[in-house]
Design a protein around this motif. Structure first.
Motif, PDB file in Angstrom:
ATOM      1  N   ARG A  85       0.933  -1.247  -0.493  1.00  0.00           N
ATOM      2  CA  ARG A  85       0.146   0.264   0.155  1.00  0.00           C
ATOM      3  C   ARG A  85       0.946   1.855  -0.336  1.00  0.00           C
ATOM      4  O   ARG A  85       0.694   1.869  -0.522  1.00  0.00           O
ATOM      5  CB  ARG A  85      -1.660   0.132   0.913  1.00  0.00           C
ATOM      6  N   LEU A  86       1.800   1.353   0.571  1.00  0.00           N
ATOM      7  CA  LEU A  86       3.054   2.504   0.771  1.00  0.00           C
ATOM      8  C   LEU A  86       3.551   2.982  -0.138  1.00  0.00           C
ATOM      9  O   LEU A  86       3.801   3.877  -0.383  1.00  0.00           O
ATOM     10  CB  LEU A  86       4.043   1.902   2.379  1.00  0.00           C
ATOM     11  N   SER A  87       3.311   1.488  -1.348  1.00  0.00           N
ATOM     12  CA  SER A  87       4.873   1.663  -2.515  1.00  0.00           C
ATOM     13  C   SER A  87       4.250   2.172  -3.528  1.00  0.00           C
ATOM     14  O   SER A  87       4.858   3.198  -4.056  1.00  0.00           O
ATOM     15  CB  SER A  87       5.261   0.324  -2.895  1.00  0.00           C
ATOM     16  N   GLY A  88       2.795   2.702  -3.443  1.00  0.00           N
ATOM     17  CA  GLY A  88       2.272   3.530  -4.097  1.00  0.00           C
ATOM     18  C   GLY A  88       2.111   2.964  -5.810  1.00  0.00           C
ATOM     19  O   GLY A  88       1.824   3.636  -6.592  1.00  0.00           O
TER      20      GLY A  88
ATOM     21  N   ARG B  78      -3.597   9.819  -3.164  1.00  0.00           N
ATOM     22  CA  ARG B  78      -3.143   9.112  -2.656  1.00  0.00           C
ATOM     23  C   ARG B  78      -1.673   8.046  -3.513  1.00  0.00           C
ATOM     24  O   ARG B  78      -0.551   8.375  -2.807  1.00  0.00           O
ATOM     25  CB  ARG B  78      -4.279   7.083  -2.634  1.00  0.00           C
ATOM     26  N   THR B  79      -1.908   7.762  -4.403  1.00  0.00           N
ATOM     27  CA  THR B  79      -0.636   7.054  -4.887  1.00  0.00           C
ATOM     28  C   THR B  79       0.349   8.396  -5.158  1.00  0.00           C
ATOM     29  O   THR B  79       1.766   8.086  -4.506  1.00  0.00           O
ATOM     30  CB  THR B  79      -1.463   7.025  -6.907  1.00  0.00           C
ATOM     31  N   ARG B  82       1.613   8.540  -1.333  1.00  0.00           N
ATOM     32  CA  ARG B  82       2.947   7.486  -1.125  1.00  0.00           C
ATOM     33  C   ARG B  82       4.561   7.603  -2.186  1.00  0.00           C
ATOM     34  O   ARG B  82       4.835   6.514  -1.752  1.00  0.00           O
ATOM     35  CB  ARG B  82       1.801   6.183  -1.492  1.00  0.00           C
ATOM     36  N   ARG B  83       4.542   7.802  -3.249  1.00  0.00           N
ATOM     37  CA  ARG B  83       5.170   7.777  -3.697  1.00  0.00           C
ATOM     38  C   ARG B  83       6.268   8.991  -3.200  1.00  0.00           C
ATOM     39  O   ARG B  83       7.659   8.250  -3.535  1.00  0.00           O
ATOM     40  CB  ARG B  83       4.805   8.025  -5.605  1.00  0.00           C
ATOM     41  N   GLY B 111       7.339   1.962  -6.551  1.00  0.00           N
ATOM     42  CA  GLY B 111       7.813   3.156  -5.639  1.00  0.00           C
ATOM     43  C   GLY B 111       8.007   4.303  -6.264  1.00  0.00           C
ATOM     44  O   GLY B 111       8.070   5.254  -6.594  1.00  0.00           O
TER      45      GLY B 111
END
Lengths: 223, 257
Positions: A85-88, B78-79, B82-83, B111
């Motif tokens: 989830r954190l990886s994007g 969100r994406t 988070r990246r 990432g």
């Protein structure tokens, strides 16, 4: 999206190649299930051949549950799911990647089970393309639905028992259509007898692929 | 999306409430962390330190209040958020069946970070040679921590969220961690660290905030810092409307509940 899908699928398949769970545990389980069905039907070959299509797909459903549980459990260790989830990563890509990896494993398992049906039940395949089409379309459906319901059950402590309960009723159309197409494939029937069932499988796949691409992200965040 | 106005905060929480079921994880947190700042979050067990980091990372949803991360609404972007955010959590987020190098490579590629940083990051954390090819399942807790740190270093996020980063690390690794934090800040990153041992971070931290009962209840300036941070990354456009912007004075600020 496709970059992320291939990345995730590659990761899952690499993990499977290292752990060999599908080949050393899931495939033997499927063969054992086929053997048990054969014992239950008795020594006569006729009922085994007649029941082979249905028994094949029931064995496939059982192995699918194990493959999906394995796919979910890989992400349950050491907070890997949070890491994803954190990886994007694009959630749609993540869904497609997980489903792709499960599908690749299921195709191998179905090949093993098909050989098992031929040898254990003495079933003769007369229209191989129907068998292949049923397996490919059925695999896409099972992998997509399984990945979706696997994500739904991921955050739940009792997911091992909940997943089959959620998944098996939903994949009944695959069991029905796959069995009918296999019957046509074993009997050497005309394509027209199998066509409606092929259409059903294709529609099922399209619906769940679209649903999965859209809702996998929100499910992942909510569970 | 056109920028509404630049936000000086790398992390902004305004009266943020986060719930787990009906249990409050955060009960109205107000906190501003400026770009380039190192903030230590301290407090007793169960105070909400980890929850604060998880909310900031977008792992726990905000029930009410306003959260802005790197100038963006993490729910909406969100994406993208988070990246640009990296988190060192209690768990290492490693796959046991992959090697050290494969784990770092996957996390960096996932990432969208520069792959050329993978090997240097592993070398920096001492994850070279045979160790780099070792399955994660065979690593000690400290080594797993090093791998998670290598992921963070290779990803080079704009916001580092570190949860008890010293746990499981030996003296040399702790010293290296401090050095990595300094380098990250020098490169323009912002660091928020939750720790039971804030004294270990005194040499790198600008400020410490105390969390109790899901609220920020105290603040202590450890090291006065200059008003501007050279090299700080440009913050993304803040979602509009952004009520935090007008009320946040320049420099390093803490709004304590």
């Amino acid at each position: 999206m496709w970059h992320d899908a291939l990345l995730v699928a590659g990761k899952d398949l690499r993990i499977e190649a290292r752990s060999k769970v599908a080949l050393s545990q899931v495939a033997p389980f499927g063969i054992v299930a086929l053997g048990l069905f054969a014992f239950a039907l008795g020594p006569n070959r006729a009922p085994m051949v007649a029941g082979a299509p249905g028994l094949f797909w029931v064995a496939v459903l059982f192995t699918t549950v194990l493959a999906i549980q394995r796919s979910v459990s890989v992400e349950a260790v050491d907070g890997a799911r949070d890491g994803l989830r954190l990886s994007g990563l694009d959630p749609a890509g993540l869904f497609l990647g997980k489903a792709l990896a499960v599908a690749a494993q299921l195709i191998v398992l179905e090949a093993v089970l098909t050989v098992g049906v031929v040898f254990l039940y003495g079933a003769a395949i007369k229209a191989i393309w129907l068998i292949v089409a049923a397996c490919v379309l059925g695999t896409v459906g099972l992998a997509t639905v399984g990945t979706l319901y696997g994500a739904l059950s991921a955050g739940i402590r009792v997911r091992e028992t909940l997943l089959p309960f959620l998944l098996l009723p939903v994949v009944t159309p695959i069991l029905l259509a796959g069995t009918r197409i296999w019957q046509a494939g074993l009997a050497g029937g005309t394509p027209s007898t199998a066509t409606p069932w092929l259409h059903l499988l294709a529609a099922f796949d399209a619906v769940y692929l679209a649903v999965g691409v859209v809702v996998y992200g929100p499910i992942q965040e909510a569970t | 999306m056109a920028p509404a106005s630049p936000s000086p905060s790398a992390l902004s929480l305004r009266d943020v409430v986060a719930l787990s079921g009906r249990f409050p994880l955060l009960a109205g947190v107000d906190l501003e962390v400026a770009a380039g700042e190192v903030v230590v979050v301290e407090g007793p067990n169960g105070a909400g330190k980890t929850s604060l980091l998880r909310v900031a990372a977008g792992l726990a949803p905000v029930s009410s209040g306003q959260l802005t991360v790197l100038g963006l609404d993490p729910q909406r972007y969100r994406t993208a958020v988070r990246r640009r955010v990296g988190m060192l959590a209690h768990a290492s987020h490693l796959y046991d069946d992959l090697t050290v190098l494969e784990n770092v490579r996957f996390a960096v590629r996932a990432g969208g970070a520069d792959r050329s940083r993978i090997v240097p990051a592993c070398e920096r954390l001492g994850l070279t040679g045979r160790l780099a090819r070792t399955s994660a399942s065979k690593l000690s807790a400290g080594q797993r921590r090093r791998v998670a740190l290598a992921v963070l270093v290779a990803r080079a996020p704009d916001l580092w969220l570190l949860d008890e980063p010293h746990a499981g690390l030996d003296a040399s690794a702790r010293s290296l961690l401090d050095q990595l934090i300094r380098e990250a800040v020098a490169a323009g990153a912002t660091v928020v660290v939750a720790s039971h041992e804030p004294e270990l971070l005194e040499s790198v931290a600008d400020r410490s905030v105390t969390v109790t009962g899901g609220r920020v209840t105290g603040e202590r300036v450890i090291r006065p810092v200059p008003a501007s941070t050279p090299g700080a990354p440009a913050l993304a456009p803040a979602p509009s409307p952004t009520p935090t912007v007008a009320s946040v004075p320049p420099g390093r600020i803490a709004h304590v509940a």
